[in-house]
Design a protein around this motif. Structure first.
Motif, mmCIF file in Angstrom:
data_model
loop_
_atom_site.group_PDB
_atom_site.id
_atom_site.type_symbol
_atom_site.label_atom_id
_atom_site.label_comp_id
_atom_site.label_asym_id
_atom_site.label_seq_id
_atom_site.Cartn_x
_atom_site.Cartn_y
_atom_site.Cartn_z
ATOM 1 N N LYS A 97 36.666 33.610 40.102
ATOM 2 C CA LYS A 97 38.092 33.742 39.871
ATOM 3 C C LYS A 97 38.462 35.217 39.768
ATOM 4 O O LYS A 97 37.741 36.007 39.161
ATOM 5 C CB LYS A 97 38.504 33.006 38.588
ATOM 6 N N PHE A 98 39.590 35.579 40.365
ATOM 7 C CA PHE A 98 40.073 36.952 40.298
ATOM 8 C C PHE A 98 40.603 37.237 38.893
ATOM 9 O O PHE A 98 41.274 36.411 38.285
ATOM 10 C CB PHE A 98 41.182 37.167 41.321
ATOM 11 N N SER A 99 40.273 38.423 38.379
ATOM 12 C CA SER A 99 40.766 38.848 37.066
ATOM 13 C C SER A 99 41.098 40.329 37.132
ATOM 14 O O SER A 99 40.709 41.030 38.088
ATOM 15 C CB SER A 99 39.719 38.575 35.988
ATOM 16 N N PRO A 100 41.817 40.867 36.128
ATOM 17 C CA PRO A 100 42.204 42.284 36.147
ATOM 18 C C PRO A 100 41.027 43.245 36.300
ATOM 19 O O PRO A 100 41.195 44.343 36.849
ATOM 20 C CB PRO A 100 42.905 42.470 34.798
ATOM 21 N N ARG A 101 39.846 42.858 35.871
ATOM 22 C CA ARG A 101 38.698 43.763 35.998
ATOM 23 C C ARG A 101 38.284 43.971 37.460
ATOM 24 O O ARG A 101 37.524 44.891 37.769
ATOM 25 C CB ARG A 101 37.520 43.236 35.179
ATOM 26 N N LEU A 154 50.298 35.259 39.568
ATOM 27 C CA LEU A 154 49.439 34.841 40.669
ATOM 28 C C LEU A 154 48.038 34.526 40.165
ATOM 29 O O LEU A 154 47.566 35.123 39.202
ATOM 30 C CB LEU A 154 49.356 35.941 41.728
ATOM 31 N N GLN A 155 47.396 33.595 40.804
ATOM 32 C CA GLN A 155 45.991 33.322 40.541
ATOM 33 C C GLN A 155 45.221 33.569 41.826
ATOM 34 O O GLN A 155 45.783 33.509 42.918
ATOM 35 C CB GLN A 155 45.804 31.891 40.048
ATOM 36 N N GLY A 156 43.947 33.858 41.693
ATOM 37 C CA GLY A 156 43.211 34.217 42.893
ATOM 38 C C GLY A 156 41.721 34.062 42.740
ATOM 39 O O GLY A 156 41.217 33.594 41.722
ATOM 40 N N ALA A 157 41.023 34.481 43.794
ATOM 41 C CA ALA A 157 39.567 34.395 43.810
ATOM 42 C C ALA A 157 39.025 35.526 44.668
ATOM 43 O O ALA A 157 39.729 36.054 45.545
ATOM 44 C CB ALA A 157 39.110 33.051 44.359
ATOM 45 N N ILE A 158 37.792 35.887 44.397
ATOM 46 C CA ILE A 158 37.115 36.907 45.197
ATOM 47 C C ILE A 158 35.767 36.369 45.654
ATOM 48 O O ILE A 158 35.223 35.424 45.071
ATOM 49 C CB ILE A 158 36.899 38.211 44.413
ATOM 50 N N ILE A 159 35.243 36.979 46.693
ATOM 51 C CA ILE A 159 33.861 36.736 47.113
ATOM 52 C C ILE A 159 33.128 38.073 47.056
ATOM 53 O O ILE A 159 33.615 39.074 47.599
ATOM 54 C CB ILE A 159 33.787 36.149 48.531
ATOM 55 N N THR A 160 32.017 38.082 46.375
ATOM 56 C CA THR A 160 31.184 39.278 46.339
ATOM 57 C C THR A 160 29.870 39.017 47.063
ATOM 58 O O THR A 160 29.314 37.922 46.996
ATOM 59 C CB THR A 160 30.889 39.718 44.899
ATOM 60 N N ILE A 161 29.405 40.022 47.764
ATOM 61 C CA ILE A 161 28.092 40.005 48.422
ATOM 62 C C ILE A 161 27.400 41.313 48.066
ATOM 63 O O ILE A 161 27.977 42.392 48.251
ATOM 64 C CB ILE A 161 28.231 39.841 49.945
ATOM 65 N N ASP A 162 26.217 41.197 47.518
ATOM 66 C CA ASP A 162 25.474 42.377 47.051
ATOM 67 C C ASP A 162 26.308 43.218 46.088
ATOM 68 O O ASP A 162 26.291 44.458 46.121
ATOM 69 C CB ASP A 162 25.027 43.242 48.238
#
Length: 245
Positions: A97-101, A154-162
Motif C-alpha cells: 500500500k502507498f503511504s507518505p513514506r 487518494l489511496q494507492g499501491a506501489i511495486i518495489t523490485i530490489d
C-alpha cells in the motif's frame, strides 16, 4: 477559466448556467479564451434548454466490472493472465500500500518514467513538441497527486523490485458502487507489471465496489487499445457545454 464539473443541484439550472458563463466571460473574454463546462454527464443535459447552448460530446470514460478486473477469467483475458504470470515468474516483486513514506522515491520514479517516455518518442520519431509537452504535464500531474494524496483522499499501491519503486497507482472511491483508478505508472522494463499492479490494486482496495472507472483515452489510439483490451462493460458518455456564438 473553465468549470471542470457542471454546477451541483437540479433546480433552476438554466439561470445557473447563464450565471456561470457570465462569471467565466469576465476573465476569459479579455484574454481570448473560450468559456466552457467540462465533464458533463448525460442526464444533466435534460435539466436545461439545450438550444441555448452548444453541446459537444467528449471522450467517454471506460467502465469495467470490478470482478472482471480481479478474476481475469475466460479466454478474453488469457493474455492478461499470461502477462501477470510472466511477471510473477521472472521478477521478485513486492506489492505494498502507498503511504507518505513512499513519496520521495515515487517522485524519482515518475521523473524516470518521463525521461524514458521522451526517449522512446525520440527513437520512434514521435518527438513532436506537443507530445513531449503533454508528457511533461502528465508527469507533473502525477507528482502533484502523489505529494497531496493524503489531502486529496487518494489511496494507492506501489511495486518495489530490489528495494526500488518501479510502479505506482492511485485511485479513489467516487460513489458507493464505483471507484476510479486515476494514475498508473510503471517501469516498462518489467514485462507484465502494468497488468499485475492493476489487478492487485483493484483486488486489495476496490473489491467491494461493483465498477471501476478508468477514465478516458484522450483520443490516443494506443491508450484506447489498452483500455479496450480490458473489455469495458460500458462507455460512459461525457459532454462539454459552450455558449452559442
Amino acid at each position: 477559466m473553465c468549470m471542470m464539473l457542471p454546477p451541483l443541484g437540479k433546480n433552476n439550472i438554466q439561470n445557473t448556467l447563464y450565471e456561470c458563463f457570465s462569471l467565466m466571460r469576465e476573465m476569459n473574454d479579455t484574454r481570448g479564451f473560450e468559456s466552457y463546462i467540462n465533464y458533463v454527464y448525460e442526464d444533466f443535459l435534460n435539466l436545461f434548454d439545450k438550444s441555448s447552448f452548444r453541446i459537444v460530446e467528449g471522450y467517454p470514460d471506460y467502465i469495467y466490472n470490478t470482478s472482471d478486473l480481479i478474476k481475469l477469467a475466460g479466454r478474453k483475458y488469457e493474455k492478461k493472465r499470461n502477462e501477470i504470470n510472466y511477471f510473477k515468474k521472472h521478477y521478485t516483486a513486492s506489492f505494498e500500500k502507498f503511504s507518505p513514506r513512499h513519496i520521495a522515491d515515487a517522485l524519482l520514479m515518475i521523473d524516470q518514467w518521463k525521461r524514458e517516455k521522451i526517449h522512446e518518442s525520440n527513437l520512434s520519431n514521435h518527438n513532436e513538441a506537443h507530445y513531449q509537452y503533454s508528457l511533461v504535464h502528465e508527469a507533473e500531474a502525477a507528482k502533484c497527486a502523489i505529494i497531496f494524496s493524503e489531502e486529496l483522499g487518494l489511496q494507492g499501491a506501489i511495486i518495489t523490485i530490489d528495494g526500488c519503486i518501479e510502479g505506482i497507482t492511485l485511485g479513489e472511491p467516487i460513489a458507493s458502487h464505483t471507484a476510479s483508478v486515476l494514475i498508473e505508472k510503471t517501469n516498462n522494463t518489467f514485462c507484465g507489471m502494468p497488468q499485475f499492479i492493476y489487478q492487485q490494486f483493484c483486488s486489495s482496495d476496490f473489491s467491494k465496489v461493483a465498477y471501476v472507472n478508468a477514465g478516458e483515452d484522450w483520443g490516443i489510439e494506443g491508450l484506447r487499445r489498452a483500455k479496450m483490451s480490458y473489455h469495458p462493460c460500458m462507455l460512459a458518455k461525457k459532454f462539454l457545454i459552450y455558449e452559442k456564438a
